[in-house]
Motif scaffolding. Structure first.
Motif, PDB file in Angstrom:
ATOM      1  N   ILE A 231      31.647  61.037  23.868  1.00  0.00           N
ATOM      2  CA  ILE A 231      33.160  61.587  23.398  1.00  0.00           C
ATOM      3  C   ILE A 231      34.292  60.713  24.366  1.00  0.00           C
ATOM      4  N   GLN A 232      33.458  60.057  25.540  1.00  0.00           N
ATOM      5  CA  GLN A 232      34.239  59.014  26.228  1.00  0.00           C
ATOM      6  C   GLN A 232      34.242  57.645  25.889  1.00  0.00           C
ATOM      7  N   VAL A 233      33.265  56.817  24.974  1.00  0.00           N
ATOM      8  CA  VAL A 233      33.673  56.279  23.914  1.00  0.00           C
ATOM      9  C   VAL A 233      34.843  56.271  22.810  1.00  0.00           C
ATOM     10  N   PHE A 234      34.673  57.582  22.513  1.00  0.00           N
ATOM     11  CA  PHE A 234      35.823  57.729  21.889  1.00  0.00           C
ATOM     12  C   PHE A 234      37.786  57.529  22.664  1.00  0.00           C
ATOM     13  N   LYS A 235      37.432  58.377  23.589  1.00  0.00           N
ATOM     14  CA  LYS A 235      38.865  58.246  24.507  1.00  0.00           C
ATOM     15  C   LYS A 235      39.074  56.826  24.241  1.00  0.00           C
ATOM     16  N   GLU A 236      37.813  55.777  24.453  1.00  0.00           N
ATOM     17  CA  GLU A 236      38.285  54.126  24.788  1.00  0.00           C
ATOM     18  C   GLU A 236      38.777  53.389  23.744  1.00  0.00           C
ATOM     19  N   HIS A 237      37.965  54.583  22.264  1.00  0.00           N
ATOM     20  CA  HIS A 237      37.988  53.505  21.226  1.00  0.00           C
ATOM     21  C   HIS A 237      38.896  54.563  19.968  1.00  0.00           C
TER      22      HIS A 237
ATOM     23  N   ILE B 202      40.564  55.289  17.825  1.00  0.00           N
ATOM     24  CA  ILE B 202      41.515  55.647  16.322  1.00  0.00           C
ATOM     25  C   ILE B 202      40.662  54.958  15.013  1.00  0.00           C
ATOM     26  N   VAL B 203      39.676  54.069  15.046  1.00  0.00           N
ATOM     27  CA  VAL B 203      38.278  53.553  14.359  1.00  0.00           C
ATOM     28  C   VAL B 203      37.412  52.913  14.977  1.00  0.00           C
ATOM     29  N   GLY B 204      36.863  53.715  16.361  1.00  0.00           N
ATOM     30  CA  GLY B 204      35.580  53.450  16.784  1.00  0.00           C
ATOM     31  C   GLY B 204      35.351  52.276  17.067  1.00  0.00           C
ATOM     32  N   VAL B 205      33.601  52.231  17.198  1.00  0.00           N
ATOM     33  CA  VAL B 205      33.094  51.079  18.052  1.00  0.00           C
ATOM     34  C   VAL B 205      32.370  50.904  16.836  1.00  0.00           C
ATOM     35  N   GLY B 206      32.566  51.129  15.241  1.00  0.00           N
ATOM     36  CA  GLY B 206      31.385  50.727  14.279  1.00  0.00           C
ATOM     37  C   GLY B 206      30.542  51.425  14.114  1.00  0.00           C
ATOM     38  N   PHE B 207      30.638  51.697  13.292  1.00  0.00           N
ATOM     39  CA  PHE B 207      28.965  52.514  12.216  1.00  0.00           C
ATOM     40  C   PHE B 207      27.819  52.344  13.141  1.00  0.00           C
ATOM     41  N   GLY B 208      27.588  53.124  13.486  1.00  0.00           N
ATOM     42  CA  GLY B 208      25.889  52.735  14.012  1.00  0.00           C
ATOM     43  C   GLY B 208      25.702  52.073  15.830  1.00  0.00           C
ATOM     44  N   GLN B 209      26.979  52.535  15.971  1.00  0.00           N
ATOM     45  CA  GLN B 209      27.031  51.530  17.367  1.00  0.00           C
ATOM     46  C   GLN B 209      27.022  52.053  18.881  1.00  0.00           C
ATOM     47  N   GLU B 210      27.402  53.381  18.440  1.00  0.00           N
ATOM     48  CA  GLU B 210      27.723  53.995  19.994  1.00  0.00           C
ATOM     49  C   GLU B 210      27.038  54.024  20.730  1.00  0.00           C
TER      50      GLU B 210
ATOM     51  N   TYR C 147      27.721  51.176  24.009  1.00  0.00           N
ATOM     52  CA  TYR C 147      28.882  51.300  24.672  1.00  0.00           C
ATOM     53  C   TYR C 147      28.664  52.656  25.237  1.00  0.00           C
ATOM     54  N   LYS C 148      28.072  54.108  24.888  1.00  0.00           N
ATOM     55  CA  LYS C 148      27.742  55.064  25.353  1.00  0.00           C
ATOM     56  C   LYS C 148      26.888  55.008  26.833  1.00  0.00           C
ATOM     57  N   ARG C 149      25.579  54.045  26.854  1.00  0.00           N
ATOM     58  CA  ARG C 149      25.380  53.589  27.869  1.00  0.00           C
ATOM     59  C   ARG C 149      25.925  53.639  28.918  1.00  0.00           C
ATOM     60  N   PHE C 150      26.376  53.212  28.979  1.00  0.00           N
ATOM     61  CA  PHE C 150      27.624  53.347  30.404  1.00  0.00           C
ATOM     62  C   PHE C 150      28.258  54.531  30.826  1.00  0.00           C
ATOM     63  N   HIS C 151      27.911  55.469  30.520  1.00  0.00           N
ATOM     64  CA  HIS C 151      29.105  56.042  30.409  1.00  0.00           C
ATOM     65  C   HIS C 151      27.699  57.605  30.738  1.00  0.00           C
TER      66      HIS C 151
ATOM     67  N   THR D 150      30.692  64.246  17.414  1.00  0.00           N
ATOM     68  CA  THR D 150      31.192  63.592  18.534  1.00  0.00           C
ATOM     69  C   THR D 150      30.588  62.139  18.236  1.00  0.00           C
ATOM     70  N   ARG D 151      29.591  61.549  17.415  1.00  0.00           N
ATOM     71  CA  ARG D 151      28.891  60.539  17.199  1.00  0.00           C
ATOM     72  C   ARG D 151      30.149  59.487  15.947  1.00  0.00           C
ATOM     73  N   LEU D 152      30.083  60.140  15.088  1.00  0.00           N
ATOM     74  CA  LEU D 152      31.392  60.102  14.500  1.00  0.00           C
ATOM     75  C   LEU D 152      32.561  60.033  15.497  1.00  0.00           C
ATOM     76  N   LEU D 153      33.170  60.560  16.326  1.00  0.00           N
ATOM     77  CA  LEU D 153      34.550  59.782  16.866  1.00  0.00           C
ATOM     78  C   LEU D 153      34.619  58.328  17.732  1.00  0.00           C
ATOM     79  N   ALA D 154      33.172  58.220  18.111  1.00  0.00           N
ATOM     80  CA  ALA D 154      32.864  57.149  18.835  1.00  0.00           C
ATOM     81  C   ALA D 154      33.048  56.068  18.070  1.00  0.00           C
ATOM     82  N   GLU D 155      32.165  56.645  16.752  1.00  0.00           N
ATOM     83  CA  GLU D 155      31.878  55.070  15.768  1.00  0.00           C
ATOM     84  C   GLU D 155      32.525  54.616  14.438  1.00  0.00           C
ATOM     85  N   THR D 156      33.101  55.844  14.185  1.00  0.00           N
ATOM     86  CA  THR D 156      34.598  55.963  12.978  1.00  0.00           C
ATOM     87  C   THR D 156      35.418  56.142  13.370  1.00  0.00           C
TER      88      THR D 156
END
Length: 468
Positions: free
Chosen positions: A322-328, A330-338, A341-345, A377-383
């Motif tokens: 969810i923290q990754v989603f807050k930063e990205h 609209i389009v997320g960070v890319g499919f399979g990429q979360e 990014y999330k390892r820092f959260h 939550t995965r799709l929120l972050a990735e897509t």
């Protein structure tokens, strides 16, 4: 070439018998499918299907169906998210894996779970009648459940009730393919599955099909499939299965109560359940009461989140997504990429005194990526919000169309649509606890729904032709 068709249909049935079997060492090159026995047969059947298509020079794809179109839109959007984040994806690196390679592996897995299996399943059943779809698929799922139940019953005797002579019978199952006998800790059973949550996932898949025997059969054994599902659900200890199957069973009770011919059945069933519960309490009351208390306590997520390592990891991962989603957003960070990014959260309350993070999730030498524990939550972050809206719309189309067919049909078609409605609800809730797309049951139900919708459209066209 009908022989090829018969062969890939046979692999379809064999795959559905073996699909809960994942407690074995498979081919590591298959990635997340390496321990999925059903996938071996489905993929083999698909390749035989491709040979058959090549020889005939044609293939059937339900591309005009709105549900299929929504699925294709989601698959296309997953690619777009990578294009829009290409610079970051090309630079990402963690656990000896680059971002582009990670996307390729994840997208291939997504395509296998969705498009490939959907096309394969569709070409298996598209020539069947509605009754054939119901009875053929349900029969093979029943045979599978009987096997899973026999194993699970013996495992319950050993793990829960400490009746150790049952081990000698249970160990005979070691000779069965795709099966390694083991005894899971914690007083929970897993039957032919690797762990209790996997058994729960299986039970969510077959519950609707087994509940339907109550409506179609007239013999006294029609309740046994339902009882087997409820037994395995209770002793699996899977919280997700307990919640989902309980909800599906509650919907079943409501539907039965609304039907005059089943009201008496409910009263009789309640009477026998009361008698049986009394006998069990008298025979082994302490064990039963303790087991019930443990199941109730397992559903207390708030308390378990601070005490249970698994729950700390589960909610910690969802929080990080969810923290990754807050930063990205609209389009997320890319499919399979979360994960990049999330390892820092990861929150401190999840990582503190939690060996799963130090040993697996944050360990750069451990090549497997951490699970997200929640597809949404995965799709929120990735897509991003766009991807989640597309996927949510896809699920909505499945549930709403299944309900529409159920309300406007009769006989086997009504039973099938009821199964689909229960299954779609169960799967959509189950995705709150899982982050993978290899829900074979969901894609089968989607294909069956397309079959029912096509059948309905054909009937309407025939009526319109006669009227003109």
């Amino acid at each position: 070439m009908n022989n090829l068709k018969n062969i890939y249909i046979s692999f379809f049935f064999i795959g559905w018998f073996f699909f809960p079997f994942n407690d074995f060492q498979g081919i590591k090159e298959l990635g997340e499918f390496k321990n999925e026995a059903g996938a071996y047969f489905f993929l083999t059947g698909f390749f035989i299907f491709l040979i058959d298509c090549y020889s005939k020079g044609k293939v059937s794809i339900p591309y005009k169906n709105p549900i299929f179109k929504a699925l294709m839109l989601f698959l296309i959007w997953c690619i777009i998210t990578i294009i829009l984040n290409f610079n970051a994806v090309s630079e990402s690196y963690f656990k000896h894996t680059g971002g582009i390679y990670r996307f390729i592996r994840q997208y291939v897995s997504l395509m296998i779970s969705t498009l490939i299996l959907v096309v394969y399943f569709w070409n298996v059943i598209r020539g069947w009648t509605i009754p054939e779809v119901l009875y053929k698929i349900r029969k093979i799922l029943l045979y599978c459940l009987i096997f899973v139940f026999c194993y699970g019953f013996l495992e319950t005797l050993v793990v829960v009730f400490n009746i150790y002579p049952a081990k000698y019978i249970l160990e005979l199952f070691d000779y069965f393919p795709f099966l390694d006998v083991n005894y899971p800790p914690g007083g929970r059973i897993s039957s032919v599955c690797y762990e209790s949550p996997s058994l729960g996932n299986y039970l969510i898949t077959v519950s609707g099909w087994m509940f339907s025997y109550i409506f179609t059969e007239k013999n006294k054994y029609k309740y046994l499939p339902t009882l087997m599902v409820l037994f395995l659900t209770f002793f699996s200890g899977s919280r997700t299965a307990l919640i989902n199957v309980a909800l599906q069973f509650f919907i079943l009770i409501l539907v039965m109560y609304s039907m005059k011919q089943h009201k008496k059945t409910l009263r009789i069933g309640f009477f026998y359940v009361t008698i049986l519960s009394g006998i069990l309490l008298i025979a082994n009351g302490n064990k039963i009461i303790k087991a019930v208390e443990e199941k109730v306590e397992s559903l207390n997520f708030k308390e378990n989140m601070t005490k249970n390592i698994s729950n700390k990891s589960r909610f910690g991962m969802q929080y990080a997504s969810i923290q990754v989603f807050k930063e990205h957003p609209i389009v997320g960070v890319g499919f399979g990429q979360e994960t990049y990014y999330k390892r820092f959260h990861y929150p401190l309350w999840a990582t503190k005194d939690n060996f799963e993070f130090t040993l697996h999730y944050e360990n750069k030498n451990e090549r497997s990526f951490p699970t997200s524990y929640n597809i949404y939550t995965r799709l929120l972050a990735e897509t991003g919000i766009i991807g989640v809206l597309i996927f949510g719309y896809f699920i909505y189309l499945c549930i709403s169309n299944a309900r529409s067919v159920w309300k406007n049909s009769q006989d086997e078609k009504k039973i099938l649509s009821f199964i689909l409605m229960l299954s779609f609800i169960g799967f959509s809730l189950n995705w709150l606890q899982t982050d993978f797309f290899r829900q074979y049951g969901y894609w089968l139900c989607m294909v069956i729904l397309i079959k029912l919708m096509t059948h309905t459209n054909n009937l309407h066209q025939q009526i319109d032709t006669k009227q003109t």
